[in-house]
Design an enzyme around this catalytic site. Sequence first.
Site, PDB file in Angstrom:
ATOM      1  N   TYR A  69       0.816  -0.932   0.604  1.00 43.41           N
ATOM      2  CA  TYR A  69       0.094  -0.288   0.176  1.00 43.41           C
ATOM      3  C   TYR A  69       0.821   1.058  -0.216  1.00 43.41           C
ATOM      4  CZ  TYR A  69      -3.426   3.203   1.376  1.00 43.41           C
ATOM      5  OH  TYR A  69      -4.164   4.299   1.161  1.00 43.41           O
TER       6      TYR A  69
ATOM      7  N   HIS B 130       1.554   4.387  -2.840  1.00 44.39           N
ATOM      8  CA  HIS B 130       1.227   5.884  -2.442  1.00 44.39           C
ATOM      9  C   HIS B 130       2.677   6.928  -2.866  1.00 44.39           C
ATOM     10  CE1 HIS B 130      -2.635   4.623  -1.401  1.00 44.39           C
ATOM     11  NE2 HIS B 130      -2.727   5.632  -1.270  1.00 44.39           N
TER      12      HIS B 130
ATOM     13  N   TRP C 215      -7.210   4.037 -10.622  1.00 47.18           N
ATOM     14  CA  TRP C 215      -6.156   3.873  -9.312  1.00 47.18           C
ATOM     15  C   TRP C 215      -7.151   2.913  -8.251  1.00 47.18           C
ATOM     16  CZ3 TRP C 215      -2.183   4.976  -7.400  1.00 47.18           C
ATOM     17  CH2 TRP C 215      -1.822   4.629  -6.122  1.00 47.18           C
ATOM     18  N   TRP C 216      -8.686   2.992  -8.707  1.00 42.19           N
ATOM     19  CA  TRP C 216      -9.765   2.299  -7.656  1.00 42.19           C
ATOM     20  C   TRP C 216     -10.148   0.633  -8.230  1.00 42.19           C
ATOM     21  CZ3 TRP C 216     -14.786   5.214  -7.113  1.00 42.19           C
ATOM     22  CH2 TRP C 216     -14.168   6.570  -6.176  1.00 42.19           C
TER      23      TRP C 216
END
EC number: 5.1.3.32
Length: 104
Positions: A18, A22, A76-77
């Site tokens: 994660y 990012h 992105w999701w």
Amino acid sequence: MKIIANRMQVNMGQEAEYKRRHDEIWPELSQLLKEHGIHEYRIFLDEETCALFAIFMVENPDRLIDLPSNPIMQKWWAYMKDIMPSNSDFSPVSTELKEVFYLP
């Protein structure tokens, strides 16, 4: 300027992935968020529970209404859905948080 805070979750064992995703956020996604008036977006991780706490400032919350339908946001999701609980449209399962204290 309004502050918006949300609680999300990252799947156990996916915390590093994660963060990596990012750290390498797509420039077009960063630009999209800024174009919608989002500033000072931060996400915090509770390492014990894998809970995520996101907070950002937005000039006008009404500008966020069409953000979920934007192709960049949807992409992105879809990219993130394998490492966090997601809704059927791939948006992250998210709970908006109520502000209960502020120290200026």
